[in-house]
Write a protein that holds these residues in place. Structure first.
Motif, PDB file in Angstrom:
ATOM      1  N   ALA A   1       0.828  -1.206   0.000  1.00 44.46           N
ATOM      2  CA  ALA A   1       0.000   0.000   0.000  1.00 44.46           C
ATOM      3  C   ALA A   1       0.863   1.258   0.000  1.00 44.46           C
ATOM      4  O   ALA A   1       0.589   2.225  -0.737  1.00 44.46           O
ATOM      5  N   ILE A   2       1.914   1.259   0.828  1.00 40.82           N
ATOM      6  CA  ILE A   2       2.832   2.396   0.853  1.00 40.82           C
ATOM      7  C   ILE A   2       3.450   2.611  -0.518  1.00 40.82           C
ATOM      8  O   ILE A   2       3.552   3.740  -1.010  1.00 40.82           O
ATOM      9  N   MET A   3       3.845   1.517  -1.166  1.00 41.18           N
ATOM     10  CA  MET A   3       4.514   1.648  -2.452  1.00 41.18           C
ATOM     11  C   MET A   3       3.562   2.127  -3.539  1.00 41.18           C
ATOM     12  O   MET A   3       3.980   2.811  -4.489  1.00 41.18           O
ATOM     13  N   THR A   4       2.275   1.793  -3.423  1.00 37.52           N
ATOM     14  CA  THR A   4       1.293   2.321  -4.375  1.00 37.52           C
ATOM     15  C   THR A   4       1.284   3.844  -4.327  1.00 37.52           C
ATOM     16  O   THR A   4       1.260   4.519  -5.371  1.00 37.52           O
ATOM     17  N   ASN A   5       1.325   4.402  -3.119  1.00 36.29           N
ATOM     18  CA  ASN A   5       1.358   5.861  -2.955  1.00 36.29           C
ATOM     19  C   ASN A   5       2.654   6.448  -3.498  1.00 36.29           C
ATOM     20  O   ASN A   5       2.654   7.523  -4.121  1.00 36.29           O
ATOM     21  N   VAL A   6       3.755   5.755  -3.262  1.00 33.76           N
ATOM     22  CA  VAL A   6       5.056   6.242  -3.726  1.00 33.76           C
ATOM     23  C   VAL A   6       5.116   6.254  -5.254  1.00 33.76           C
ATOM     24  O   VAL A   6       5.557   7.238  -5.869  1.00 33.76           O
ATOM     25  N   VAL A   7       4.674   5.179  -5.879  1.00 35.28           N
ATOM     26  CA  VAL A   7       4.716   5.080  -7.344  1.00 35.28           C
ATOM     27  C   VAL A   7       3.918   6.210  -7.989  1.00 35.28           C
ATOM     28  O   VAL A   7       4.323   6.758  -9.028  1.00 35.28           O
ATOM     29  N   ALA A   8       2.817   6.595  -7.365  1.00 30.02           N
ATOM     30  CA  ALA A   8       1.974   7.661  -7.915  1.00 30.02           C
ATOM     31  C   ALA A   8       2.707   9.006  -7.987  1.00 30.02           C
ATOM     32  O   ALA A   8       2.353   9.870  -8.796  1.00 30.02           O
ATOM     33  N   GLN A   9       3.749   9.166  -7.171  1.00 32.66           N
ATOM     34  CA  GLN A   9       4.515  10.423  -7.152  1.00 32.66           C
ATOM     35  C   GLN A   9       5.633  10.450  -8.194  1.00 32.66           C
ATOM     36  O   GLN A   9       6.324  11.454  -8.335  1.00 32.66           O
ATOM     37  N   GLN A  10       5.831   9.347  -8.882  1.00 32.66           N
ATOM     38  CA  GLN A  10       6.812   9.231  -9.969  1.00 32.66           C
ATOM     39  C   GLN A  10       8.230   9.665  -9.569  1.00 32.66           C
ATOM     40  O   GLN A  10       8.843  10.525 -10.215  1.00 32.66           O
ATOM     41  N   PRO A  11       8.779   9.061  -8.528  1.00 34.04           N
ATOM     42  CA  PRO A  11      10.167   9.379  -8.164  1.00 34.04           C
ATOM     43  C   PRO A  11      11.139   8.761  -9.155  1.00 34.04           C
ATOM     44  O   PRO A  11      10.806   7.773  -9.837  1.00 34.04           O
ATOM     45  N   ASP A  12      12.326   9.337  -9.243  1.00 32.00           N
ATOM     46  CA  ASP A  12      13.348   8.703 -10.078  1.00 32.00           C
ATOM     47  C   ASP A  12      14.495   8.138  -9.239  1.00 32.00           C
ATOM     48  O   ASP A  12      15.516   7.709  -9.772  1.00 32.00           O
ATOM     49  N   VAL A  13      14.314   8.123  -7.909  1.00 33.84           N
ATOM     50  CA  VAL A  13      15.257   7.441  -7.021  1.00 33.84           C
ATOM     51  C   VAL A  13      14.531   7.146  -5.704  1.00 33.84           C
ATOM     52  O   VAL A  13      13.661   7.914  -5.274  1.00 33.84           O
ATOM     53  N   LEU A  14      14.857   6.013  -5.076  1.00 33.09           N
ATOM     54  CA  LEU A  14      14.341   5.667  -3.754  1.00 33.09           C
ATOM     55  C   LEU A  14      15.489   5.713  -2.761  1.00 33.09           C
ATOM     56  O   LEU A  14      16.546   5.124  -3.004  1.00 33.09           O
ATOM     57  N   TYR A  15      15.274   6.415  -1.641  1.00 33.41           N
ATOM     58  CA  TYR A  15      16.256   6.378  -0.558  1.00 33.41           C
ATOM     59  C   TYR A  15      15.660   5.542   0.561  1.00 33.41           C
ATOM     60  O   TYR A  15      14.594   5.871   1.105  1.00 33.41           O
ATOM     61  N   LEU A  16      16.346   4.450   0.924  1.00 36.18           N
ATOM     62  CA  LEU A  16      15.841   3.477   1.889  1.00 36.18           C
ATOM     63  C   LEU A  16      16.831   3.327   3.046  1.00 36.18           C
ATOM     64  O   LEU A  16      17.674   2.427   3.063  1.00 36.18           O
ATOM     65  N   PRO A  17      16.749   4.209   4.048  1.00 35.76           N
ATOM     66  CA  PRO A  17      17.693   4.187   5.167  1.00 35.76           C
ATOM     67  C   PRO A  17      17.225   3.270   6.302  1.00 35.76           C
ATOM     68  O   PRO A  17      16.705   3.732   7.318  1.00 35.76           O
TER      69      PRO A  17
END
Length: 385
Positions: A222-238
């Motif tokens: 569900a979180i990733m569905t929201n993230v994909v909608a924002q069309q990022p070109d990089v993910l930062y996963l700390p």
């Protein structure tokens, strides 16, 4: 199997079980009149972060073996506690070490939250403590910005690696839109996320998704569905390797095929290499570094354990080596004498580089940037000052 066995083997060790085992009757205590110095080691030998603890302990054991279990003319006895990566358990173990086992110093813990928890005890009892790997600001600094004088570390701090990752994303990857996902209950994860965001935005980028989650979460669809909608070109996963692997898998399942970047928590043989292949993370060490100190350490570690060391092994080795050096220069088991010796460390030849402590007990050193490979290895990219 060999690696796990090696992580649990120790010489001249009094083991503390998870429920808190007492030292054997007749064990020598530390003190000016004793010929033995007791050093506590605390870290996760089980639980979610166990690969970090096992690696760090292997590095600690190698440093002790090279010193012939001696420091300042006294025999060193290691008291071991498995905190399972849990802050409450870390406090229980540290309390027993300080009140019953008579340790003169503590090496640990390995992850940031347990280390912050036990730092208050080290300060209260005026017993020096050094962590090899805990990077959160609160390890050596109080909430009001003052120094915890008895606490040190051998690793760089979160703001540095978050900044380094953001600069790499902007200048080398050329990305402009970042999604940042972080554990809202973890000082480590929050610190990295905030420093990345600040630097990324100051470099002209935009954080299009700022998404938190709970440390207990395992389903990120569900979180990733929201993230994909924002069309990022990089993910930062700390975050640490187990959760990063789950988040990366959720991203790929949603069709998000962009570069992923993280911190030193990715450094584990249990990382999902296939899913995270091509991703980058900031680390403390690479066995591909050609410096003599690095290659000597890597060869000694390989000879003892039959495998290549990771960052946690190198930092465990450095932390124990720094403490043994300070004990030798202090010439005493007095906490203040050991603290002063640690603080005065200058240009120590550590695996992580020539090391001196700043006024907050943090080392002045560089980081390395590594790229995840599908075959379960890391490719050295560059050093970051």
């Amino acid at each position: 199997m060999k690696r796990w066995l090696a992580g649990f083997l120790a010489v001249s060790v009094v083991a503390l079980t998870a429920c808190g085992g007492a030292a054997p009757t007749g064990a020598s205590g530390s003190g000016s009149g004793s010929d033995t110095i007791k050093i506590g080691w605390i870290g996760p030998l089980s639980g979610e972060a166990k690969t970090y603890g096992v690696s760090a302990k292997m590095g600690v054991d190698l440093a002790l073996e090279e010193a012939d279990f001696m420091a300042g003319g006294k025999r060193v006895e290691l008291v071991v506690g498995d905190d399972r990566g849990d802050s409450t358990e870390a406090v229980n173990i540290a309390t027993r070490m300080l009140t019953q086992d008579g340790v003169s110093a503590i090496v640990g813990s390995v992850t940031s939250d347990p280390t912050i928890a036990i730092s208050a005890l080290a300060e209260s009892y005026k017993v020096p403590m050094i962590t090899g790997t805990a990077t959160a600001m609160g390890v050596t600094m109080n909430d009001d910005g003052t120094r915890k004088p008895f606490v040190f570390r051998a690793c760089f701090i979160n703001p540095f690696q978050g900044t380094a990752a953001a600069r790499f994303a902007v200048s080398e990857l050329g990305v402009k839109r970042a999604a940042v996902l972080y554990d809202r209950g973890s000082a480590y994860s929050i610190g990295l996320a905030e420093s990345f965001r600040t630097t990324f935005e100051s470099g002209g980028g935009t954080v299009v998704a700022w998404q938190s989650y709970s440390g207990d979460d395992t389903d990120f669809s569900a979180i990733m569905t929201n993230v994909v909608a924002q069309q990022p070109d990089v993910l930062y996963l700390p975050d640490y390797y187990a959760r990063v692997s789950l988040i990366a898998k959720a991203a790929k399942d949603k069709g998000l095929d962009v570069p992923m970047i993280g911190g030193d928590g990715w450094d584990s043989p249990d990382l999902d290499f296939a899913t995270l292949a091509g991703g980058y993370f900031t680390a403390h060490y690479s066995d591909q570094d050609t410096r003599e100190a690095v290659q000597n350490f890597a060869q000694k570690f390989q000879a003892k354990y039959g495998e290549k060391p990771d960052s946690f092994a190198a930092l465990g080795y450095d932390a124990m080596s720094l403490l043994l050096d300070a004990l030798g220069r202090a010439g005493s088991t007095d906490g203040e004498a050991i603290r002063a010796a640690l603080q005065s460390t200058k240009d120590f030849p550590a695996v992580g580089g020539s090391l001196s402590f700043d006024e907050f007990g943090n080392p002045i050193k560089s980081a390395v940037l590594l790229q995840v490979q599908a075959d379960g290895t890391y490719k050295y990219i560059t050093n970051v000052d």
